[in-house]
Design a protein around this motif. Structure first.
Motif, mmCIF file in Angstrom:
data_model
loop_
_atom_site.group_PDB
_atom_site.id
_atom_site.type_symbol
_atom_site.label_atom_id
_atom_site.label_comp_id
_atom_site.label_asym_id
_atom_site.label_seq_id
_atom_site.Cartn_x
_atom_site.Cartn_y
_atom_site.Cartn_z
ATOM 1 N N SER A 17 0.824 -1.201 0.000
ATOM 2 C CA SER A 17 0.000 0.000 0.000
ATOM 3 C C SER A 17 0.864 1.260 0.000
ATOM 4 O O SER A 17 0.622 2.204 -0.770
ATOM 5 N N GLU A 18 1.880 1.285 0.852
ATOM 6 C CA GLU A 18 2.727 2.469 0.957
ATOM 7 C C GLU A 18 3.467 2.736 -0.352
ATOM 8 O O GLU A 18 3.556 3.881 -0.817
ATOM 9 N N ASP A 68 -8.097 4.089 5.512
ATOM 10 C CA ASP A 68 -7.591 4.932 4.435
ATOM 11 C C ASP A 68 -8.064 4.454 3.062
ATOM 12 O O ASP A 68 -7.632 4.989 2.043
ATOM 13 N N GLY A 81 -8.027 10.859 -5.902
ATOM 14 C CA GLY A 81 -7.563 10.274 -4.657
ATOM 15 C C GLY A 81 -8.517 9.248 -4.104
ATOM 16 O O GLY A 81 -9.501 8.885 -4.716
ATOM 17 N N ARG A 130 -3.017 4.393 -6.973
ATOM 18 C CA ARG A 130 -4.264 4.423 -6.218
ATOM 19 C C ARG A 130 -4.481 3.084 -5.529
ATOM 20 O O ARG A 130 -4.082 2.033 -6.029
ATOM 21 N N PRO A 162 -0.076 11.406 -0.104
ATOM 22 C CA PRO A 162 1.095 10.534 -0.118
ATOM 23 C C PRO A 162 2.336 11.262 0.332
ATOM 24 O O PRO A 162 2.560 12.428 -0.005
ATOM 25 N N ALA A 166 -8.164 9.249 2.438
ATOM 26 C CA ALA A 166 -6.760 8.878 2.441
ATOM 27 C C ALA A 166 -5.893 10.101 2.681
ATOM 28 O O ALA A 166 -6.168 11.203 2.228
ATOM 29 N N THR A 220 2.603 1.758 -3.351
ATOM 30 C CA THR A 220 1.666 2.138 -4.403
ATOM 31 C C THR A 220 1.366 3.628 -4.323
ATOM 32 O O THR A 220 1.414 4.351 -5.327
ATOM 33 N N ARG A 221 1.067 4.105 -3.130
ATOM 34 C CA ARG A 221 0.720 5.518 -2.977
ATOM 35 C C ARG A 221 1.947 6.413 -3.188
ATOM 36 O O ARG A 221 1.832 7.492 -3.775
#
Length: 886
Positions: free
Chosen positions: A723-724, A774, A865, A732, A872, A869, A726-727
Motif C-alpha cells: 500500500s505504501e 484509508d 484520490g 491508487r 502521499p 486517504a 503504491t501511494r
C-alpha cells in the motif's frame, strides 16, 4: 432448517438436491397472502415445501417486515398447538432498546427468550436457529426470500430443533450417561436411503425432531376446516412429499432386491418418530405413509410428480464426497476426548514437518531453476483454513489459539453447533454442550487443515517486484533464510483482527501513530526540516520532541486541523513512557491473550498483584481470566462504561463471574467496575511509596495495566508495504466489498494500481470485519458493523469475527469462487439495512442507495484520490526481491 447446505463438510445432508419450478405455496393458516414468485426447491423442499423465492435475488421492499410480522403472529399458535406440553406462557415483549422478543416458560419452569428476524440467508436455507443453552436466549432467523405463508412450517421445525438442543444440554448437565461425554449422533435418521450411521446408534437427531415438527404442522393444516379444499389438498401433498423425503415409505419397486430393507427401515423410523407425533399426524401417516402403489389415485399422481422433479434435481457434483472433518485419527475414527491433548501434539508435529518439507521443496526448485517459484498464496490461517484452496501455498505463523494460554474459545459446542457444516470440526466431540470448546481442539482442527496443502510456518508480506509482478516475501518461523515467491492469481489474506488501540488516542480521525504522523506531516510544508525528520519509523515521544525542537509544536496545537493528531501523539507518548517505566507491567490486551507476558513470573514475590484492565470487551475479559489463572494471588479490576451484549451470552464470562466475582459466589479476586461515566483516557501513571509505578482509572489503582479498548483499522500488515509503495509512486488503492448472490458477506478486496498495472488482493476472516480506514469511507464501515450485528446476533454468544462465523464465511467464499458467484459491491446491500419488524424504524443507512460496482470498479473521487486517504508522503526506500542465491 436448510434446503441446500454447503457442499463442503456437510455430512448427512448431501442428499438434498436443488429443484427449480413455479411455486404453489402451501398455506400456513387462514388468510394466505399473494402467491410467491418461482422458487428454489431443495432438500427439505424435496419434501414438498415451497419456501424461498428467486435464487439469491433480493426480496422486494417490505418482505422482511412481512415475514417477521407473520412469524410474530404465528409463533404463539405453533407453540400452543404443537409444543403446548413443553412450552407455555408465550408472550411478545419489547426490550429497553425497543427490540421485540418472545418470553416463554418450559415444562420445568425455566424461562427462555426467542427473537425472530428475517435476513438474507444462503440459497436453500429456509431458517436457522442460534441456540444458546448458556443464557437461554435464542434467535430464529428466517430467509427474507420466503413466502410469509410458509412461516408456520418453518417455525414448527425450528422450535422442535431448539427444544431438542435444550433437552440434550439439560441431560448432559445432569450426567445422563447417554449424552454426557458423548457427541450427538450426526446421522439423520429421518431421511431417504438406508439407516447408515444410525444403525450404530438408533436415535433421532435435532434435525429429525425439527422435521417431525413439520409433519405435525402439515397434518394440522390438512385437517383444518377453516381452510378451503385446495389449501388442505396442498398441505396433504406437502405432507406426502415430506414422508417420502424422511424415508417413512419405501421407494424401491415391489420386485427390487432392496424393497424389504426399505420397508424395514421405514418401520424403524416410524417406531422412533411415533412418540413425538400428534394424534393428527399419527392418523395422517397411517393414511399416507404407504407404498405408492397402495395410495389413492390423486395421492399417487402427486407423489409420482414429486419424485420425477426430485430425480432431475441433483446438481452437478452432488455425489462428490466432501473432505473429512478434522478431528479424526489416521484410521478415520474420531479422536476420543481423553486423547485430545496427545492428538493435538501429534498434529502440531506433523504440521512442523510438513512446513519444513515445503521449504525444502521451494528451495530445491530455486536451486534447480535459478528463479523464484510461482505459487498461489494464502497468508494467514485460523478458522479461515476451511476455505483455503489445498493447492495454494499457505504462509501462517500459528497465531491466536496456538499462543493463547486460556482454556479455550469463549463459546460452547451448542453455541458453535453449525460449525461442522462449514467443514471445520464437531465441537461436541471434545466437550459437553455447555462447556467451552477446548483450546487443544481448535489447535487440532487448524493443524490438520493446514497440512492438506503446502505450507510454511512464518509470515509473509506482499510486495511489488521490478518486473511488475507481485511477490510474497516469506520469513520462516524457524529462522531459516527468507525467500520470495511469485504470486499466481489473486492472493488471499486472513491474518485475523488488527492491533488494539492505545488508550487516549483520537478514535475518529487519528486512531493510531501512523495516522497521526501522516496528519501532522500533512500540516507541514513538504520542504520543512520538521517534515523531513518525521519520515520513516518515528515514535510518538520522538515526534513531539522533533516538533518542539523545530519550533512548530505550539503552532500546531493552535491549529484545529491538527488537534486529533496531536491528541494521539500525546496519548501514545504517555504510553511509551509507561512501558519504559514499568517493563513487564504495561500491556496491550493482545499481548496477554497471546501469552506474550511471563506467566511463570506472575506468582513471584515482586510480580504485580493488582491489575487494571481498561476496557470491558471480550479481549479484556479474556485478559482478566488469563491473569487470574496465572497467579492465584492476583486481583484484577475490569474498568469501563458498559459490557457488550454478547458477553452475557458467552460461556466464558458467566463462568468467570461465578469463579472470581464475590457477588456471584466467587472468591472476590475479580471486580467488574462498569458505569456509564467510566471513561478511559490516556494512561495515568504515578509513583507509589515503594518507588514503583502505579496506574489509575477512576477510583481504581493497580500495579499493572492492560489496555483492551478496541481495535484500530489499518491495512493488514501483510499489505502495508504494498500500500505504501503504491501511494508513494502516485498510484491508487481502491476497495470493494465481496458478497455472494445470496448477499452473504465474504470479505473485501483491495486493488493496487500503479505504473499502468494493478494487483488485487482479497481479505477474509476476522480481518475483513474492520475495513482499512484509508481505503473505505466511515459510513461503509458503519453499515458493515450493523450488518454483522444482525447477521450474528449477540444472543448467539458469537460475533462476526469469531471462530465459528469466520469458518462459515470462508467456506461460503470458497464455494462462491468455485461457482464464479463472487460479486463486488461499493457497500453493504440495501436489504441488510431494512427494518425487520413491520412498523419499526431502522437507523438511516447512509449507503443504502450506493450503486453496485460495475466490473469491480468504483469511480474515483475528484482529484483521483481515495476518500479519507492521507496525502502521499515521500517514496520509501524500495527493497526489491533479490535474485535467488543472493
Amino acid at each position: 432448517m436448510e434446503q441446500e447446505p454447503l457442499d463442503r463438510g456437510n455430512a448427512g445432508r448431501s442428499d438434498r438436491p436443488e429443484v427449480r419450478r413455479d411455486a404453489r405455496p402451501g398455506p400456513s393458516g387462514p388468510g394466505a397472502g399473494p402467491r410467491a414468485e418461482p422458487v428454489v426447491i431443495t432438500a427439505t423442499d424435496v419434501a414438498g415445501s415451497r419456501f424461498v423465492s428467486g435464487t439469491g435475488a433480493a426480496p422486494e421492499p417490505g418482505r422482511q417486515a412481512a415475514v417477521v410480522a407473520q412469524a410474530e403472529s404465528t409463533l404463539p399458535m405453533v407453540v400452543r398447538s404443537l409444543y403446548g406440553q413443553r412450552l407455555g406462557s408465550v408472550e411478545l415483549r419489547s426490550g429497553a432498546a425497543g427490540d421485540r422478543f418472545f418470553a416463554l416458560t418450559d415444562d420445568r419452569g425455566r424461562d427462555l427468550t426467542l427473537r425472530l428476524d428475517a435476513v438474507p440467508l444462503p440459497s436453500g436455507t429456509v431458517a436457522r436457529t442460534h441456540v444458546n443453552t448458556t443464557s437461554d436466549q435464542h434467535v430464529v432467523q428466517l430467509s427474507d426470500r420466503m413466502d410469509p405463508r410458509q412461516v408456520g412450517r418453518a417455525l414448527s421445525h425450528e422450535v422442535g430443533e431448539l427444544l431438542a438442543v435444550r433437552d440434550r444440554a439439560t441431560r448432559a448437565a445432569a450426567g445422563d450417561p447417554e449424552v454426557a461425554g458423548v457427541a450427538p449422533n450426526r446421522g439423520d435418521l429421518l431421511s431417504r436411503g438406508g439407516l447408515g450411521n444410525a444403525e450404530r446408534r438408533l436415535g433421532l437427531t435435532e434435525e429429525d425432531l425439527g422435521r417431525i415438527g413439520e409433519l405435525n404442522h402439515l397434518a394440522a393444516l390438512m385437517n383444518d376446516a377453516t381452510l378451503d379444499a385446495s389449501q388442505r389438498a396442498e398441505a396433504r401433498g406437502e405432507l406426502s412429499a415430506l414422508i417420502d423425503h424422511m424415508g417413512l415409505r419405501p421407494q424401491a419397486p415391489t420386485d427390487a432386491d432392496r424393497r424389504a430393507a426399505e420397508l424395514q427401515a421405514a418401520e424403524v423410523r416410524r417406531d422412533l418418530a411415533d412418540p413425538h407425533l400428534t394424534p393428527m399426524a399419527v392418523d395422517a401417516l397411517r393414511e399416507l405413509a404407504l407404498p405408492v402403489e397402495r395410495l389413492g389415485a390423486a395421492d399417487a399422481a402427486e407423489l409420482y410428480a414429486f419424485r420425477s422433479r426430485a430425480e432431475h434435481a441433483r446438481p452437478l457434483g452432488a455425489s462428490v464426497a466432501a473432505p473429512p472433518l478434522p478431528g479424526l485419527r489416521p484410521d478415520g475414527s474420531p479422536v476420543p476426548r481423553e486423547e485430545l491433548a496427545a492428538a493435538a501434539a501429534r498434529a502440531a508435529d506433523e504440521r512442523t514437518r510438513a512446513g519444513a518439507a515445503t521449504l525444502d521443496e521451494l528451495r530445491a526448485e530455486i536451486a534447480a531453476t535459478g528463479e523464484w517459484p510461482t505459487r498461489q498464496v494464502v497468508v494467514g490461517g485460523g478458522a479461515s483454513l476451511v476455505g483455503r484452496d489445498p493447492g495454494a501455498l499457505l504462509v501462517d505463523a500459528r497465531g491466536r489459539w496456538h499462543l493463547d494460554p486460556g482454556e479455550g474459545i469463549v463459546q460452547s459446542p451448542d453455541q458453535t453447533r453449525d460449525m461442522r457444516a462449514s467443514g471445520l470440526g464437531d465441537a461436541h466431540q471434545f466437550a459437553d454442550p455447555t462447556s467451552r470448546v477446548p483450546r487443544d481442539a481448535v489447535r487440532l482442527w487448524e493443524d490438520q487443515l493446514a497440512v492438506r496443502g503446502p505450507l510454511v510456518d512464518g509470515t509473509a508480506a506482499l510486495v511489488p517486484g521490478p518486473d511488475g509482478r507481485l511477490y510474497a516475501h516469506i520469513r520462516p518461523a524457524d529462522g531459516s533464510p527468507e525467500l520470495y515467491v511469485k504470486v499466481e492469481g489473486t492472493p488471499t489474506v486472513a491474518t485475523g483482527l488488527p492491533p488494539e488501540m492505545v488508550p487516549g488516542v483520537d478514535r475518529r480521525d487519528a486512531v493510531n501513530l501512523p495516522e497521526a504522523l501522516d496528519a501532522v506531516r500533512g500540516r507541514l510544508p513538504a520542504d520543512s526540516p520538521a517534515h523531513a525528520r518525521l519520515t520513516g519509523e518515528v515514535g510518538a515521544e520522538r515526534a513531539l520532541q522533533v516538533l518542539r525542537e523545530e519550533g512548530v509544536l505550539d503552532t500546531l496545537r493552535s491549529d484545529g486541523g491538527a488537534r486529533a493528531a496531536l491528541q494521539t501523539l500525546d496519548a501514545t507518548a504517555l504510553w511509551e513512557r509507561a512501558r519504559a517505566a514499568a517493563p513487564g507491567r504495561v500491556f496491550i490486551g493482545d499481548e496477554i491473550a497471546e501469552g506474550r507476558f511471563d506467566a511463570r513470573a506472575a506468582g513471584a514475590a515482586d510480580a504485580p498483584k493488582t491489575w487494571l484492565v481498561a476496557g470491558a470487551g471480550g479481549t479484556g475479559v479474556a485478559n482478566a481470566e488469563i491473569i487470574l489463572e496465572a497467579d492465584p494471588e492476583a486481583r484484577v479490576t475490569i474498568y469501563g462504561p458498559n459490557l457488550p451484549p454478547a458477553l452475557e451470552n458467552q460461556v466464558q464470562f458467566t463462568a468467570l463471574r461465578e469463579r472470581f466475582v464475590s457477588e456471584y459466589g466467587g472468591d472476590g479476586r475479580l471486580t467488574i467496575d462498569i458505569a456509564p461515566g467510566n471513561r478511559v483516557g490516556a494512561v495515568r501513571m504515578s509513583t507509589g511509596p515503594d518507588g514503583r509505578a502505579r496506574f489509575r482509572e477512576g477510583s481504581v489503582e493497580a500495579e499493572a495495566y492492560v489496555a483492551s479498548l478496541g481495535r484500530t483499522a489499518p491495512m493488514p500488515e501483510a499489505l502495508r508495504e504494498l500500500s505504501e509503495r503504491t501511494r508513494a509512486g502516485g498510484g491508487r488503492v481502491r476497495g470493494d466489498l465481496m458478497f455472494d448472490r445470496d448477499r452473504q458477506y465474504l470479505g473485501y478486496g483491495v486493488t493496487f494500481e500503479a505504473g499502468g498495472g494493478q494487483h488485487r488482493v482479497e481479505v477474509t476472516g476476522a480481518a475483513s470485519q474492520l475495513l482499512p480506514r484509508d481505503v473505505f469511507p466511515r459510513d461503509t464501515q458503519a453499515a458493515l458493523t450493523a450488518m454483522a450485528v444482525r447477521q450474528v446476533p449477540s444472543q448467539s454468544g458469537n460475533a462476526a469475527p469469531g471462530f465459528a462465523p469466520v469458518a462459515q464465511q470462508t467456506a461460503l467464499l470458497a464455494e462462491a469462487r468455485v461457482r464464479g458467484t463472487v460479486e463486488r459491491h461499493a457497500s453493504v446491500p440495501e436489504t441488510w439495512g431494512r427494518p425487520a419488524v413491520a412498523g419499526a424504524t431502522a437507523p438511516a443507512n447512509p449507503v443504502a442507495n450506493a450503486a453496485r460496482l460495475q466490473s469491480g470498479r468504483r469511480s474515483a473521487p475528484p482529484g483521483g484520490g481515495v476518500p479519507g486517504a492521507a496525502a502521499p508522503g515521500p517514496a520509501p526506500r524500495v527493497q526489491r526481491p533479490p535474485r535467488p542465491g543472493r
